[in-house]
Scaffold this motif. Sequence first.
Motif: not given
Length: 357
Positions: A296-318
């Motif tokens: 489970l990956m959690i991030h704030g919509a207004e976080a400057h760092s949001r792209y780290f979670s979004e891009d990592a999530y795309k690489r997860l499988t299952g």
Amino acid sequence: MRKIQAIAILMFLTFTNVMASGIITVHNIKSTDMDTLELTQEWDKTFPQSDKVEHSKITFHNRYGITLAADLYKPKNRQGRLAAIAVSGPYGAVKEQVSGRYAQTLAERGFLTLAFDPSFYGESGGTPRYLTSPEISTEDFSAAVDYLITRNDVDPQHIGILGICGWGGFALNAAANDPRIKATVTSTMYDMSRVNANGYFDAMSADDRYKLREQLNAQRTEDYRNDSYELNGGVVDPVPEDVPLFVRQYHDYYKTARGYHRRSPNSNKGISNISSLAFINMPLLSYIGEIRSAVLMIHGAEAHSRYFSEDAYKRLTGDNKELLIIPGANHVDLYDNLDVIPFDKIDGFFKKALKEK
């Protein structure tokens, strides 16, 4: 925009460790400044102690022989073997800050939890002090699993980890390498390899990276000559007028009564400048697509760092992977804002993934 991004890289040295004369005062520390652990026994957290949880200080060691200090939180009046969760982060924080708040809250909900100081800072051992390493920082999570799995009050098949900010990336890296970890939560995750090698928003060029390597390796020479390690000065204080908003948000947490702690590198003198070198050369998240356990990956919509979670999530499988974006939340809101941190979601995720009854 590129110029603004480059300024952001230079200004927030806690993460990129780039030297910026006139903005931060750097500090030196001897390589042998810690030989034995001294654990504080009084409650010195940045959050109030819960009357629903038993708290104790413990130590364990990693496979490099470094002794780590941790706070153990156990729900009162619970018998038998419990599902357990090891917690650490953010990058540059200590267990008395964010990770302890998460750990205590989850212990209130029935888990045995462990909030640990990473190798080289806080109350944990390891020299030189205030160093981070992609390998050892990842290893610390598996070392926490070593400890938990051998406790008589822990179900060895029901162990999860939770990483916040930079330790979110280390948590994913550990989960990819350690099948004993049955569930992983990341909160406001940073990919420390990516931000060190590419800068914020991937704004750095190959030439920028080469110049950074020149600066950091020149610093290595000076550190060796002086038998000391220059620190990056922690979170910027006072805050210059023209810094990005996220720099102010870090200051509002680490440098004020809200989150300041005397042992926190971010709250004080910072982390070794040359720690960045290892991250530049070693991608942390290379094998996260092979994680078979729940994430489970959690991030704030207004976080400057949001792209780290979004891009990592795309690489997860299952089909047991989930990304939760919290509307209106910035990066630091997920440190301590109890109206924002989705503890009900985290609780439900771990209970399902760890089959806690």
